[in-house]
Design an enzyme around this catalytic site. Structure first.
Site, PDB file in Angstrom:
ATOM      1  N   SER A 109      28.016  19.746 -56.230  1.00  0.00           N
ATOM      2  CA  SER A 109      28.014  19.090 -57.535  1.00  0.00           C
ATOM      3  C   SER A 109      27.615  20.053 -58.652  1.00  0.00           C
ATOM      4  O   SER A 109      28.269  21.049 -58.891  1.00  0.00           O
ATOM      5  CB  SER A 109      27.094  17.865 -57.495  1.00  0.00           C
ATOM      6  OG  SER A 109      27.225  17.085 -58.646  1.00  0.00           O
ATOM      7  N   ASP A 246      30.843  18.211 -64.482  1.00  0.00           N
ATOM      8  CA  ASP A 246      30.037  19.085 -63.633  1.00  0.00           C
ATOM      9  C   ASP A 246      30.949  19.686 -62.569  1.00  0.00           C
ATOM     10  O   ASP A 246      32.171  19.517 -62.607  1.00  0.00           O
ATOM     11  CB  ASP A 246      28.858  18.331 -63.020  1.00  0.00           C
ATOM     12  CG  ASP A 246      29.297  17.188 -62.116  1.00  0.00           C
ATOM     13  OD1 ASP A 246      30.428  16.709 -62.284  1.00  0.00           O
ATOM     14  OD2 ASP A 246      28.505  16.770 -61.256  1.00  0.00           O
ATOM     15  N   ASP A 248      31.807  19.180 -59.465  1.00  0.00           N
ATOM     16  CA  ASP A 248      32.749  18.390 -58.666  1.00  0.00           C
ATOM     17  C   ASP A 248      33.351  17.233 -59.456  1.00  0.00           C
ATOM     18  O   ASP A 248      34.042  16.382 -58.897  1.00  0.00           O
ATOM     19  CB  ASP A 248      32.087  17.882 -57.385  1.00  0.00           C
ATOM     20  CG  ASP A 248      31.032  16.809 -57.628  1.00  0.00           C
ATOM     21  OD1 ASP A 248      30.482  16.759 -58.748  1.00  0.00           O
ATOM     22  OD2 ASP A 248      30.752  16.030 -56.710  1.00  0.00           O
TER      23      ASP A 248
END
Length: 453
Positions: A109, A246, A248
């Site tokens: 992430s 962000d 992902d």
């Protein structure tokens, strides 16, 4: 031994805590757990193997970790569709779209490039409950499935994965984005391919930054955790709005045309009011966590929208949305969930609908965000204390009551113990920053004195 799974899958420093061996083992364990039940039995009776979607973000370690995951699944008799680099919400969507049995996303992430993670999705693209993750972890110490011959799984490329996702996103829009100039910050991450394409196809004028992933620059000074470059770019290009993802792409934050940050609470306020006006906000209810700003609560009350609060974490937001059959929820961090279109937070979907509201109303983002007044908020972490005793200490309880009395309806106090370490989080909101700072620091000192180990 600490639990292997955290709040969002298994994460760690790639090739140290998160090794190829662990990835292989987790994949084999997940195959044992997630291919049980009537659905799997029906597939086998029809001579078909279970199917899993595997995807990753562009960080360099994702190449060997996703390869290990695919190997573990195939060696356990699962057919793998390798979707390559796509956003986490795209992977979740595709699992449901092709009727796969489950899926695996390799991503950390918003974390820096040396980290990585593995998260599993069940049939339908939903996140796994804690008890299923615990079963997968338990299977790491058991015999795994070891088919032979024609019963081993195949690994194939999922060639049209991104195209399917983009078509889905475009189909969710209530109106085109014509006339809006958008700057997209893709965090050198998984959104770099899909986000510019879908915003352009939706009719927006698009300027892109942070869309040159090289495997090691993901989240490095760009994306939703570093908004300065986005704000600068919006001002330089005279754009109407900036959208930041962000690594992902499951989160979305924004900046207005003057470079002011619009956080997840403000985005939820805008979307909730719009959806309520259009009659598509189920039960006129928004789900948010206890950390959401007091201003969001007041804005929802002013617009006759009920607000359900959960513990911090998107899984708790998802649980509340599912339990109530509700349509909108999320977190201050920009993790927004629109259940009609997604089973998890989707930063591209959120950004599209935010910009669509600008196009629909003809209002600037600042005008739309004015529906909510953001109260100054401070969070103080008090470390090295007996956090388990927090709610039984009468002196702390009285100090909280005194602070709440002083604030009245112009602020809020929240003390909560960490779930993973000896720490208490002290959060105070007030009408002005000085009051918030003073009360938060005073409460933190009392917690430190009363609960010192």
């Amino acid at each position: 031994m600490p639990r292997l799974f955290g709040t969002d899958g298994v994460r760690g420093l790639a090739n140290r805590e998160l090794t190829a061996g662990l990835a292989l083992g987790l994949a084999q364990a997940s195959a044992s757990v997630l291919t049980q039940g009537r659905r799997a039995e029906l597939r086998r009776s029809q001579g078909r193997r279970p199917v899993a979607v595997v995807a990753r973000d562009p960080r360099v370690s994702g190449e060997f970790i996703s390869a290990a995951v695919a190997a573990g699944l195939a060696s356990s008799g699962v057919d793998v569709l390798d979707a390559g680099v796509i956003p986490t919400p795209a992977a979740a969507f595709l699992i449901a779209d092709i009727d796969a049995d489950f899926g695996v996303m390799v991503s950390a992430s918003h974390n820096p490039a040396p980290d990585n993670g593995i998260k599993f999705f069940a049939f339908g693209g939903t996140k796994l409950p804690d008890e299923v993750e615990d079963r997968i972890e338990a299977y790491l110490d058991r015999d795994v499935l070891m088919p032979i011959g024609g019963d081993v799984g195949r690994i194939r490329r999922f060639a049209d994965a991104e195209d399917r996702y983009i078509v889905h996103l475009l189909g969710t829009l209530p109106n085109p984005l014509a006339g809006i100039h958008v700057v997209l910050d893709c965090a050198h991450g998984a959104a770099a391919g899909a986000s510019p394409r879908v915003f352009t196809d939706a009719g927006a004028k698009v300027t892109v930054i942070g869309a040159e992933p090289d495997g090691i620059n993901i989240n490095d000074g760009v994306g939703s955790t570093h908004l300065d470059n986005l704000a600068k770019s919006v001002l330089e290009h005279g754009a109407d709005v900036g959208i930041a993802h962000d690594g992902d792409a499951d989160r979305c934050l924004a900046v207005d045309k003057d470079g002011n940050i619009i956080d997840g609470d403000q985005i939820m306020a805008i979307l909730a009011v719009s959806m309520a006006e259009r009659g598509v906000l189920t039960d006129r209810t928004l789900v948010a966590t206890v950390m959401s700003n007091l201003g969001l609560r007041k804005a929802m009350a002013d617009n006759d929208i009920r607000m359900v609060e959960t513990k911090v974490g998107d899984r708790y937001v998802l649980e509340a949305l599912g339990a109530g059959g509700l349509s909108l929820g999320g977190e201050q961090s920009g993790h927004v969930i629109m259940t009609k279109y997604a089973t998890t937070g989707d930063g591209i979907l959120t950004g599209l609908h935010l910009v669509a509201e600008m196009a629909r109303t003809g209002k600037s983002l600042a005008e739309l965000a004015s529906v909510m007044t953001v109260y100054p908020q401070i969070l103080v972490n008090v470390r090295g204390v007996d956090h388990h005793a927090l709610h039984s200490d009468e002196v702390i309880a009285q100090a909280v009551t005194d602070a709440e009395t002083e604030l009245g309806d112009t602020g809020r106090v929240l003390l909560r113990p960490s779930g993973t370490e000896p720490m208490v989080r002290v959060m105070v909101e007030a009408a002005d920053q000085a009051t918030a700072d003073r009360l938060a620091n005073a409460l933190a000192e009392i917690v430190r004195e009363r609960l010192a180990n």
